[in-house]
Enzyme design. Structure first.
Site, PDB file in Angstrom:
ATOM      1  CD  GLU A 106      -1.598   2.437   1.239  1.00 40.86           C
ATOM      2  OE1 GLU A 106      -1.358   3.098   0.189  1.00 40.86           O
ATOM      3  OE2 GLU A 106      -1.483   2.893   2.367  1.00 40.86           O
TER       4      GLU A 106
ATOM      5  CD  GLU B  62       1.774   8.100   0.555  1.00 42.80           C
ATOM      6  OE1 GLU B  62       1.936   6.867   0.687  1.00 42.80           O
ATOM      7  OE2 GLU B  62       0.986   8.766   1.246  1.00 42.80           O
TER       8      GLU B  62
END
Length: 694
Positions: A94, A103
């Site tokens: 994730e 990210e």
């Protein structure tokens, strides 16, 4: 052990050294992390924090099956003596943010496939797809461009116009992530269907190289293409039977089962320039991305043939997008708000007024000049705001100057990543030549010789800076880029105190006063970020709940945090109440300003917290409200909040906010303003009185 921590005080403007517990940063990071919000997301695949994961695994009886490796994945070693004995055949991750790749998902997957997993491994999630929809929206476009501002004066209508450089600027390169479901459908016109722009198959080798993906379409309506709304979905399995979608309600396959999230929202991207599109006339929308960012452009022909393809990430070159964030653009473009300042100025300005304006990148000085002030001074203490208001045409600036400009206006990690990338791209040259065109707001409005701009901190002003004149009108919105909480703009009060010696007899200060207000609310969803999770998909995660609670008890439970509440619906359970007042007509007092009392709850509901905001009283008849604009009279209607400002939320407890209705009938409070530090400390407590029949 105690340590000294340095901080820039946003209220007093001073740099302070504070004695803190050595684990202060650790506790604060956990308390503000909103990890519980992620675990409440039933669709989500998640990885618990490493320092709690070992205990959670042990408590749930999986210590012999699950090994926690407390490393970044790029540091994991392979082999008999390594972290993993062999390559894995399933990759579970994730790594996503609202933008999907912000990210570092692409380089992380790229490394994992090369070094950590077997060829033809399975990945969970299996695939992600990014979608986009082209819209016209005056409201959202106002978050990106400066609109002309009409000013009605005794000499007729004047118009404050944006500089040409700002008009041509492609804008800030970072995404604007918001709760798109809270934007009214009346605020935008759909120009295209929902377009799947690109997909990433995580079970195969992933590339982090820059790329672009073009999607040809026929507009469903004619209009001005300004904004791209974007989101993604992930398919957890190869067949796509288990799907997690970030789509807003109008594009969701099952709007009734829409999952609220604050960790993943939707994206708003601004096109470099608005462009007309015609219904039925084919055009291409192009999604560009590098390893961390996505941006969009429109192309009339295929990207290979169109010279206007933007191969590099667009970067602001006008300073405005570095100084003003998106809500600030919207605030400046709010004509109703501007008219309030104009009305107030008309009541206090005189033909011989000498004005001093103190706010970051404010247009108050232009309003004061157009409305007849004899002389106007404005203080711009940051390099970015000074150059936006009054840049020197044709001047050259070094790469170090560019770094300073970016740091002046940067407040987020995403912007800092952009800064690093931008500086890498500019290493081939040592200077930037500014065009002699209308490169500043003053020059664009022919005011460069009529408004005196002072580039220094207002506390350091000298009589020479003011040409030996005394100030008859001290102006502030107030707005300062360093402010995070509503009361941080009380910096204006400290400035007023510092320049007291420069004020003439009978000088007027505007705003004259300010007040702090509060209301008790029940949130529709925002309570989840402070709610304990307990059990997640059969896993007992009370250990994580306890860790967050300890971090909150460390200090954060008695501090408010900023939230733009127009994005987070709530119901007012009490009437708004004035808590503290601040008199800007007088210097900051040496003594504590204290308030205590109680707030009576008038409506049934679950008391999740108190919302606080500031109101600035320009004159007795003109008030700028940064918080609650309208409280619904019925029991089900949502509150209406100022969309340009963040309000402060003081969450009451981490107790289960889904408990039965009823409960406390009053909320007691103690609030103190500490003049020496500029801090506001507070404590709210719930009574134990229950409704009749509970």
């Amino acid at each position: 052990m105690k340590v000294f921590c340095g901080r820039a005080n946003p209220t007093t403007g001073s740099v302070e050294w504070l004695e803190e517990d050595e684990h202060y940063d650790y506790h604060q990071e956990i308390a503000r992390s909103s990890y519980a919000d992620m675990l409440h997301d039933k669709d989500r695949v998640f990885k618990p924090m490493a320092d709690a994961a070992v205990k959670i695994v042990e408590k749930n009886g999986f210590s012999d099956k699950i090994k926690i490796i407390n490393k970044h994945s790029t540091e994991v070693t392979m082999g008999p003596d390594g972290d993993m004995p062999c390559r894995a055949n399933i990759l579970i991750t994730e790594l996503f943010d609202t933008e999907l790749i912000g990210e570092g998902a692409l380089p992380s997957y790229e490394h994992a496939h090369r070094h950590l997993v077997q060829e033809n491994c399975e990945a969970v999630p299996h695939r992600a797809t990014v979608y986009a929809q082209l819209v016209e929206s005056r409201r959202m476009w106002s978050w990106n461009k400066l609109f002309p501002i009409p000013v009605h004066t005794s000499c007729g209508e004047q118009v404050i116009v944006p500089p040409l450089e700002l008009e041509r600027c492609p804008g800030a390169p970072s995404v604007y992530d918001i709760q798109l479901n809270q934007v009214s459908s009346a605020d935008f016109t759909v120009l295209s269907d929902v377009l799947p722009m690109f997909s990433v198959d995580f079970s195969k080798q992933v590339s982090s190289s820059a790329a672009c993906h073009s999607r040809q379409f026929e507009p469903v309506a004619s209009g001005r293409a300004q904004v791209v709304l974007s989101w993604w979905d992930i398919e957890m399995d190869p067949e796509g039977k288990i799907k997690c979608s970030m789509a807003p309600f109008w594009a969701h396959s099952d709007p009734e089962e829409l999952q609220w999230r604050d960790h993943w929202m939707q994206c708003v991207y601004f096109l470099p320039q608005e462009e007309p599109v015609v219904q039925g006339s084919s055009i291409s929308l192009v999604a560009h991305h590098d390893d961390y960012c996505v941006w969009y452009s429109l192309q009339r022909t295929s990207p290979e043939k169109d010279r206007r393809v933007y191969p590099a990430r667009p970067v602001c070159d006008c300073q405005a997008h570095l100084l003003w964030n998106r809500p600030r653009f919207g605030e400046i473009n709010d004509q109703d708000r501007t008219d309030q300042y104009i009305q107030a100025l008309r009541t206090v300005l005189k033909p011989d007024s000498v004005c001093l304006c103190v706010s970051d990148g404010s247009l108050l000085s232009l309003l004061a000049h157009h409305l007849g002030a004899e002389q106007v001074f404005t203080v711009e203490s940051s390099a970015a705001s000074y150059r936006l208001m009054k840049k020197c045409p044709g001047s050259q600036h070094s790469q170090a100057d560019l770094t300073d400009w970016f740091h002046d206006g940067i407040s987020s990690l995403g912007h800092r990543l952009v800064l690093i990338s931008f500086l890498k791209e500019t290493t081939r040259t040592t200077s930037l030549l500014l065009s002699p065109a209308d490169t500043s707001i003053f020059k664009a409005n022919h005011l460069e010789d009529k408004i005196n701009i002072i580039e220094k901190r207002p506390e350091l002003l000298t009589s020479a800076d003011l040409e030996g004149k005394k100030i008859s009108l001290l102006l502030g919105e107030p707005f300062f880029t360093t402010s995070l909480l509503p009361w941080h703009n009380l910096y204006f009060w400290y400035v007023r105190t510092a320049v007291d010696q420069h004020l003439g007899p009978g000088a007027v200060v505007m705003p004259q006063t300010a007040s702090l207000h509060a209301v008790v609310v029940e949130f529709r969803d925002l309570w989840r970020i402070r709610s304990p999770c307990g059990d997640c998909e059969g896993f007992d995660v009370h250990i994580m709940d306890d860790m967050i609670k300890r971090a909150l008890d460390f200090r954060e439970s008695k501090e408010a945090e900023p939230h733009p509440l127009w994005e987070y619906p709530c119901r007012c359970l009490s009437e708004p109440q004035q808590i503290l007042t601040f008199d800007f007509r007088q210097p900051v007092p040496p003594h504590l300003i204290h308030a205590e009392g109680s707030i009576e709850l008038r409506r049934p509901g679950r008391s999740h917290g108190a919302v606080l905001w500031m109101e600035y009283h320009l004159t007795p008849d003109n008030t700028i409200n940064t918080g609650l604009l309208k409280s619904a009279e019925d029991k089900v209607g949502d509150c209406c909040w100022n969309p340009h400002c963040k309000q402060a939320v003081y969450f009451f407890t981490m107790a289960d906010p889904r408990a039965p209705l009823g409960g406390p009938q009053t909320v007691s409070y103690t609030v103190d303003f500490h003049p020496h530090t500029g801090d506001i400390t507070m404590d709210f407590s719930l009574s134990d009185t229950l409704d009749d029949g509970q």
